[in-house]
Scaffold this motif. Structure first.
Motif, PDB file in Angstrom:
ATOM      1  N   ASP A 260       0.798  -1.215   0.000  1.00 30.59           N
ATOM      2  CA  ASP A 260       0.000   0.000   0.000  1.00 30.59           C
ATOM      3  C   ASP A 260       0.833   1.268   0.000  1.00 30.59           C
ATOM      4  OD1 ASP A 260      -2.370  -1.410  -0.056  1.00 30.59           O
ATOM      5  OD2 ASP A 260      -2.477  -1.554   2.129  1.00 30.59           O
ATOM      6  N   GLU A 261       2.179   1.111   0.024  1.00 30.91           N
ATOM      7  CA  GLU A 261       3.033   2.280  -0.025  1.00 30.91           C
ATOM      8  C   GLU A 261       4.421   1.917  -0.506  1.00 30.91           C
ATOM      9  OE1 GLU A 261       3.256   3.886   3.975  1.00 30.91           O
ATOM     10  OE2 GLU A 261       5.105   2.801   4.339  1.00 30.91           O
ATOM     11  N   LEU A 262       5.120   2.951  -0.945  1.00 33.46           N
ATOM     12  CA  LEU A 262       6.533   2.845  -1.280  1.00 33.46           C
ATOM     13  C   LEU A 262       7.243   3.868  -0.415  1.00 33.46           C
ATOM     14  CD1 LEU A 262       8.969   1.913  -2.947  1.00 33.46           C
ATOM     15  CD2 LEU A 262       8.341   3.639  -4.647  1.00 33.46           C
ATOM     16  N   ASP A 263       8.165   3.397   0.414  1.00 31.33           N
ATOM     17  CA  ASP A 263       8.947   4.266   1.284  1.00 31.33           C
ATOM     18  C   ASP A 263      10.371   4.290   0.766  1.00 31.33           C
ATOM     19  OD1 ASP A 263      10.270   5.667   3.268  1.00 31.33           O
ATOM     20  OD2 ASP A 263       9.339   4.543   4.917  1.00 31.33           O
ATOM     21  N   PHE A 264      10.757   5.420   0.172  1.00 30.47           N
ATOM     22  CA  PHE A 264      12.094   5.541  -0.400  1.00 30.47           C
ATOM     23  C   PHE A 264      13.194   5.370   0.645  1.00 30.47           C
ATOM     24  CE2 PHE A 264       9.821   8.024  -3.771  1.00 30.47           C
ATOM     25  CZ  PHE A 264      10.086   7.136  -4.795  1.00 30.47           C
ATOM     26  N   ALA A 265      12.871   5.579   1.902  1.00 30.23           N
ATOM     27  CA  ALA A 265      13.871   5.411   2.953  1.00 30.23           C
ATOM     28  C   ALA A 265      14.347   3.961   3.035  1.00 30.23           C
ATOM     29  CB  ALA A 265      13.300   5.865   4.300  1.00 30.23           C
TER      30      ALA A 265
ATOM     31  N   GLY B  31      -9.711  -6.913  -4.971  1.00 29.34           N
ATOM     32  CA  GLY B  31     -10.461  -6.229  -3.918  1.00 29.34           C
ATOM     33  C   GLY B  31      -9.696  -5.025  -3.376  1.00 29.34           C
ATOM     34  N   ASN B  32      -8.394  -4.972  -3.638  1.00 25.08           N
ATOM     35  CA  ASN B  32      -7.557  -3.858  -3.186  1.00 25.08           C
ATOM     36  C   ASN B  32      -7.325  -2.811  -4.281  1.00 25.08           C
ATOM     37  OD1 ASN B  32      -7.121  -4.884  -0.576  1.00 25.08           O
ATOM     38  ND2 ASN B  32      -5.595  -6.299  -1.394  1.00 25.08           N
ATOM     39  N   TRP B  33      -7.944  -3.002  -5.449  1.00 22.73           N
ATOM     40  CA  TRP B  33      -7.661  -2.152  -6.603  1.00 22.73           C
ATOM     41  C   TRP B  33      -7.962  -0.677  -6.328  1.00 22.73           C
ATOM     42  CZ3 TRP B  33      -4.666  -1.594 -10.364  1.00 22.73           C
ATOM     43  CH2 TRP B  33      -4.956  -0.813 -11.475  1.00 22.73           C
ATOM     44  N   ASN B  34      -9.047  -0.360  -5.700  1.00 23.32           N
ATOM     45  CA  ASN B  34      -9.439   1.041  -5.509  1.00 23.32           C
ATOM     46  C   ASN B  34      -8.940   1.650  -4.204  1.00 23.32           C
ATOM     47  OD1 ASN B  34     -10.900   1.812  -7.916  1.00 23.32           O
ATOM     48  ND2 ASN B  34     -12.319   0.193  -7.332  1.00 23.32           N
ATOM     49  N   LYS B  35      -8.075   0.962  -3.505  1.00 24.92           N
ATOM     50  CA  LYS B  35      -7.528   1.491  -2.253  1.00 24.92           C
ATOM     51  C   LYS B  35      -6.449   2.533  -2.524  1.00 24.92           C
ATOM     52  CE  LYS B  35      -8.593  -2.434   0.644  1.00 24.92           C
ATOM     53  NZ  LYS B  35      -8.057  -3.477   1.517  1.00 24.92           N
ATOM     54  N   MET B  36      -6.154   3.289  -1.509  1.00 28.63           N
ATOM     55  CA  MET B  36      -5.132   4.326  -1.597  1.00 28.63           C
ATOM     56  C   MET B  36      -3.739   3.691  -1.586  1.00 28.63           C
ATOM     57  SD  MET B  36      -6.759   7.155  -1.854  1.00 28.63           S
ATOM     58  CE  MET B  36      -5.599   8.450  -1.482  1.00 28.63           C
ATOM     59  N   TRP B  37      -2.825   4.368  -2.259  1.00 30.89           N
ATOM     60  CA  TRP B  37      -1.411   3.973  -2.293  1.00 30.89           C
ATOM     61  C   TRP B  37      -0.606   5.231  -2.010  1.00 30.89           C
ATOM     62  CZ3 TRP B  37       3.019   5.115  -5.135  1.00 30.89           C
ATOM     63  CH2 TRP B  37       4.052   4.176  -5.037  1.00 30.89           C
ATOM     64  N   THR B  38       0.429   5.089  -1.179  1.00 28.29           N
ATOM     65  CA  THR B  38       1.201   6.236  -0.717  1.00 28.29           C
ATOM     66  C   THR B  38       2.663   6.116  -1.108  1.00 28.29           C
ATOM     67  OG1 THR B  38      -0.293   6.458   1.180  1.00 28.29           O
ATOM     68  CG2 THR B  38       1.847   7.563   1.358  1.00 28.29           C
ATOM     69  N   MET B  39       3.217   7.245  -1.539  1.00 25.14           N
ATOM     70  CA  MET B  39       4.656   7.332  -1.807  1.00 25.14           C
ATOM     71  C   MET B  39       5.238   8.280  -0.756  1.00 25.14           C
ATOM     72  SD  MET B  39       6.710   8.885  -5.101  1.00 25.14           S
ATOM     73  CE  MET B  39       5.862   7.852  -6.277  1.00 25.14           C
ATOM     74  N   ARG B  40       6.284   7.803  -0.065  1.00 27.64           N
ATOM     75  CA  ARG B  40       6.859   8.587   1.015  1.00 27.64           C
ATOM     76  C   ARG B  40       8.370   8.401   1.084  1.00 27.64           C
ATOM     77  NH1 ARG B  40       4.625   8.061   5.882  1.00 27.64           N
ATOM     78  NH2 ARG B  40       2.719   7.112   5.179  1.00 27.64           N
ATOM     79  N   ASN B  41       8.981   9.240   1.854  1.00 26.31           N
ATOM     80  CA  ASN B  41      10.379   9.076   2.242  1.00 26.31           C
ATOM     81  C   ASN B  41      10.396   9.248   3.753  1.00 26.31           C
ATOM     82  OD1 ASN B  41      13.121   8.747   2.259  1.00 26.31           O
ATOM     83  ND2 ASN B  41      13.583  10.812   1.584  1.00 26.31           N
TER      84      ASN B  41
END
Length: 175
Positions: free
Chosen positions: A68-73, A109-119
């Motif tokens: 659900d997210e990509l954390d560049f850290a 079922g997860n297609w319309n969920k939020m996705w976050t990009m962070r560091n």
């Protein structure tokens, strides 16, 4: 949702991905290593830099589907350089394999969920997954692949057929 409905939905959502990956592999395979340092303009990426960016973009779709997210850290860094076209295509193939695995495992079922990009604590954006997958992953790849085709033309290197035909390959191909 039944597994049949899930498969039909996946086909609708990801139906063009395999074709785009195949065409992209052909374009990357046409990049001449002896020209990797070439840039069409001082503000442009070099052929190698742009090729590496395109080669790693399937990994962006993998990330968008695998969590659900990509954390560049904590994200792995792409290589800074390659020396051969085969090495570049190998990086692409590795990312495509990871993308395919993520697509196969993905629960629609997860297609319309939020996705976050962070560091770390800094959030760059939070968007719904369809936008991330289509705009930031696939459209982004197609855009930069088009730039690579222009680089090939400017270098007087045969441009692979992407959609239907090219000036180098007059035969119309419908796939």
């Amino acid at each position: 949702m039944s597994s049949g409905a899930g498969l039909a939905e996946k086909e609708l959502v990801f139906g063009d991905v395999e074709r785009e990956m195949g065409v992209t592999r052909q374009v990357l395979g046409a990049l001449p290593a002896e020209k990797f340092g070439w840039k069409p303009h001082a503000k442009s990426m070099s052929l190698m830099q742009l090729g590496l960016h395109v080669a790693t973009l399937p990994g962006w779709l993998e990330s968008a589907l695998a969590g659900d997210e990509l954390d560049f850290a904590h994200a792995p860094r792409p290589p800074a350089k390659v020396d051969t076209t085969a090495e570049l295509v190998g990086i692409f193939d590795k990312h495509v394999a990871g993308m395919r695995e993520a697509m196969a495992k993905f629960d629609m079922g997860n297609w319309n969920k939020m996705w976050t990009m962070r560091n770390g604590e800094q959030v760059f954006t939070a968007q719904r997954r369809p936008k991330v997958a289509r705009v930031w992953c696939l459209n982004h790849l197609v855009h930069h692949r088009g730039q690579l085709c222009l680089y090939l033309r400017l270098l007087n290197v045969r441009v692979p057929t992407v959609y239907f035909n090219t000036a180098d390959d007059q035969e119309w191909v419908f796939e």
